[in-house]
Design an enzyme around this catalytic site. Sequence first.
Site, PDB file in Angstrom:
ATOM      1  N   SER A   1       3.561  -9.862  -9.218  1.00 15.30           N
ATOM      2  CA  SER A   1       3.242 -11.188  -8.683  1.00 15.30           C
ATOM      3  C   SER A   1       2.591 -11.997  -9.784  1.00 15.30           C
ATOM      4  O   SER A   1       1.973 -11.445 -10.699  1.00 15.30           O
ATOM      5  CB  SER A   1       2.259 -11.048  -7.520  1.00 15.30           C
ATOM      6  OG  SER A   1       1.744 -12.311  -7.162  1.00 15.30           O
TER       7      SER A   1
ATOM      8  N   TYR B   1      -5.432  -7.549  -3.954  1.00 18.51           N
ATOM      9  CA  TYR B   1      -4.028  -7.887  -4.239  1.00 18.51           C
ATOM     10  C   TYR B   1      -3.861  -8.197  -5.729  1.00 18.51           C
ATOM     11  O   TYR B   1      -2.961  -7.667  -6.395  1.00 18.51           O
ATOM     12  CB  TYR B   1      -3.617  -9.088  -3.383  1.00 18.51           C
ATOM     13  CG  TYR B   1      -2.157  -9.461  -3.503  1.00 18.51           C
ATOM     14  CD1 TYR B   1      -1.171  -8.762  -2.805  1.00 18.51           C
ATOM     15  CD2 TYR B   1      -1.749 -10.527  -4.299  1.00 18.51           C
ATOM     16  CE1 TYR B   1       0.172  -9.118  -2.899  1.00 18.51           C
ATOM     17  CE2 TYR B   1      -0.411 -10.889  -4.398  1.00 18.51           C
ATOM     18  CZ  TYR B   1       0.550 -10.182  -3.696  1.00 18.51           C
ATOM     19  OH  TYR B   1       1.882 -10.530  -3.795  1.00 18.51           O
TER      20      TYR B   1
ATOM     21  N   LYS C   1      -1.527  -6.041  -8.371  1.00 21.29           N
ATOM     22  CA  LYS C   1      -0.339  -6.604  -9.011  1.00 21.29           C
ATOM     23  C   LYS C   1      -0.463  -6.593 -10.535  1.00 21.29           C
ATOM     24  O   LYS C   1       0.526  -6.402 -11.252  1.00 21.29           O
ATOM     25  CB  LYS C   1      -0.076  -8.016  -8.485  1.00 21.29           C
ATOM     26  CG  LYS C   1       0.330  -8.041  -7.010  1.00 21.29           C
ATOM     27  CD  LYS C   1       1.626  -7.261  -6.759  1.00 21.29           C
ATOM     28  CE  LYS C   1       2.147  -7.408  -5.347  1.00 21.29           C
ATOM     29  NZ  LYS C   1       3.439  -6.717  -5.132  1.00 21.29           N
TER      30      LYS C   1
HETATM   31  P1  NAD Z   1       6.932  -9.482   3.595  1.00 20.26           P
HETATM   32  O1  NAD Z   1       5.639  -9.176   4.254  1.00 20.26           O
HETATM   33  O2  NAD Z   1       7.791 -10.549   4.197  1.00 20.26           O
HETATM   34  O3  NAD Z   1       7.812  -8.158   3.446  1.00 20.26           O
HETATM   35  C1  NAD Z   1       7.244  -6.968   2.975  1.00 20.26           C
HETATM   36  C2  NAD Z   1       8.067  -5.781   3.459  1.00 20.26           C
HETATM   37  O4  NAD Z   1       7.445  -4.600   2.950  1.00 20.26           O
HETATM   38  C3  NAD Z   1       8.100  -5.668   4.994  1.00 20.26           C
HETATM   39  O5  NAD Z   1       9.420  -5.437   5.436  1.00 20.26           O
HETATM   40  C4  NAD Z   1       7.204  -4.459   5.274  1.00 20.26           C
HETATM   41  O6  NAD Z   1       7.558  -3.737   6.444  1.00 20.26           O
HETATM   42  C5  NAD Z   1       7.396  -3.630   4.011  1.00 20.26           C
HETATM   43  N1  NAD Z   1       6.286  -2.699   3.793  1.00 20.26           N
HETATM   44  C6  NAD Z   1       4.963  -2.961   3.821  1.00 20.26           C
HETATM   45  N2  NAD Z   1       4.254  -1.835   3.650  1.00 20.26           N
HETATM   46  C7  NAD Z   1       5.151  -0.829   3.492  1.00 20.26           C
HETATM   47  C8  NAD Z   1       5.054   0.558   3.278  1.00 20.26           C
HETATM   48  N3  NAD Z   1       3.866   1.191   3.212  1.00 20.26           N
HETATM   49  N4  NAD Z   1       6.183   1.291   3.155  1.00 20.26           N
HETATM   50  C9  NAD Z   1       7.401   0.688   3.247  1.00 20.26           C
HETATM   51  N5  NAD Z   1       7.560  -0.623   3.470  1.00 20.26           N
HETATM   52  C10 NAD Z   1       6.451  -1.371   3.592  1.00 20.26           C
HETATM   53  O7  NAD Z   1       6.553  -9.849   2.103  1.00 20.26           O
HETATM   54  P2  NAD Z   1       7.403 -10.617   0.970  1.00 20.26           P
HETATM   55  O8  NAD Z   1       6.828 -11.973   0.833  1.00 20.26           O
HETATM   56  O9  NAD Z   1       8.852 -10.427   1.166  1.00 20.26           O
HETATM   57  O10 NAD Z   1       6.906  -9.788  -0.300  1.00 20.26           O
HETATM   58  C11 NAD Z   1       7.712  -8.790  -0.929  1.00 20.26           C
HETATM   59  C12 NAD Z   1       7.033  -8.418  -2.234  1.00 20.26           C
HETATM   60  O11 NAD Z   1       6.886  -9.592  -3.035  1.00 20.26           O
HETATM   61  C13 NAD Z   1       5.623  -7.857  -2.068  1.00 20.26           C
HETATM   62  O12 NAD Z   1       5.415  -6.840  -3.022  1.00 20.26           O
HETATM   63  C14 NAD Z   1       4.740  -9.048  -2.363  1.00 20.26           C
HETATM   64  O13 NAD Z   1       3.465  -8.672  -2.795  1.00 20.26           O
HETATM   65  C15 NAD Z   1       5.547  -9.727  -3.453  1.00 20.26           C
HETATM   66  N6  NAD Z   1       5.238 -11.134  -3.650  1.00 20.26           N
HETATM   67  C16 NAD Z   1       5.388 -12.031  -2.634  1.00 20.26           C
HETATM   68  C17 NAD Z   1       5.087 -13.369  -2.873  1.00 20.26           C
HETATM   69  C18 NAD Z   1       5.228 -14.423  -1.812  1.00 20.26           C
HETATM   70  O14 NAD Z   1       4.770 -15.551  -2.052  1.00 20.26           O
HETATM   71  N7  NAD Z   1       5.853 -14.133  -0.673  1.00 20.26           N
HETATM   72  C19 NAD Z   1       4.616 -13.772  -4.136  1.00 20.26           C
HETATM   73  C20 NAD Z   1       4.483 -12.821  -5.136  1.00 20.26           C
HETATM   74  C21 NAD Z   1       4.804 -11.499  -4.882  1.00 20.26           C
END
Ligand code: NAD
Length: 254
Positions: free
Chosen positions: A146, A161, A165
């Site tokens: 991230s 977080y 990251k």
């Molecule tokens: P989201 O919450 O929509 O999806 C996350 C998914 O991970 C869900 O389907 C959840 O069930 C699964 N998950 C959570 N814990 C788990 C576990 N212990 N085992 C297996 N699956 C698990 O989130 P997103 O926005 O799609 O984020 C996806 C990735 O991108 C994450 O690593 C997040 O930190 C990163 N990210 C997101 C953003 C953003 O702005 N959305 C920005 C930077 C990084």
Amino acid sequence: MKSNFFSLKNKVTIVTGGAQGIGKVVSSFLADAGSDIVIFDMNDASNVACEISKDFGVRAKAYQCDVTNPDNVSQCIESAAQEMGTLDFLFNNAGICQHKDAMLCTPHEWKKVIDVNLNGVFFVAQAFSRYLISNKKNGNIVNTASMSGTIVNTPQCQASYNASKSAVVHLTKSLAVELASKGIRVNSISPGYIKTEMTGTVRQSWQDFWVESIPFKRMGTPEELAGAVIYLLSDASSYTSGIDLIIDGCFTIV
Ligand code: NAD
């Protein structure tokens, strides 16, 4: 340019956290580039797998897998390898976020975020790489870090977080060096603010503040991450390992 430079045809890609959000959308783009898809998520993603298979004519399977449980991860890798015949790529993307002042964060809350975002990424990368090495196969990994691994976001407090990251970025570099001689490339993407279930539920005043601070004046979409993941998994990036690609509408450079 070779027409198959970015192709993922005849490959099998594991996507963790593919039940929703970034993982779900990127899975469909990987399938569009020709890859069969294996989703590992703690929630049931069988409907997502069915849809992908129908829309893109590839094989797609979902496994219920908690990435924080190394035994569960190893079993799922073994079952997926058997069912799909092979495994080639990993989009190591499952993650959680918690907005909590550092002074109020309990040990349990701290450990939970580190467990999913850092330990989980390591356990899946380790089990996947062990599979590749024992089967004498090359393969590539893209971890989802991230922009929070590089900068400290405001106004929300999310030290767990941010720390997790930042660790994913350095874990990526460490694995890239260790696995280079095994024919395994390891890179990360660092998304900025992306519209998903994770960010969509955050209070509106914070979302407004974020949008105002982003030079692009909008949040990104999961679709806007897919090209980077395809590039880093495909032969188009064959001399690239250990990099972190920040995709954030210029947020971190101002
Ligand atoms: P989201 O919450 O929509 O999806 C996350 C998914 O991970 C869900 O389907 C959840 O069930 C699964 N998950 C959570 N814990 C788990 C576990 N212990 N085992 C297996 N699956 C698990 O989130 P997103 O926005 O799609 O984020 C996806 C990735 O991108 C994450 O690593 C997040 O930190 C990163 N990210 C997101 C953003 C953003 O702005 N959305 C920005 C930077 C990084």
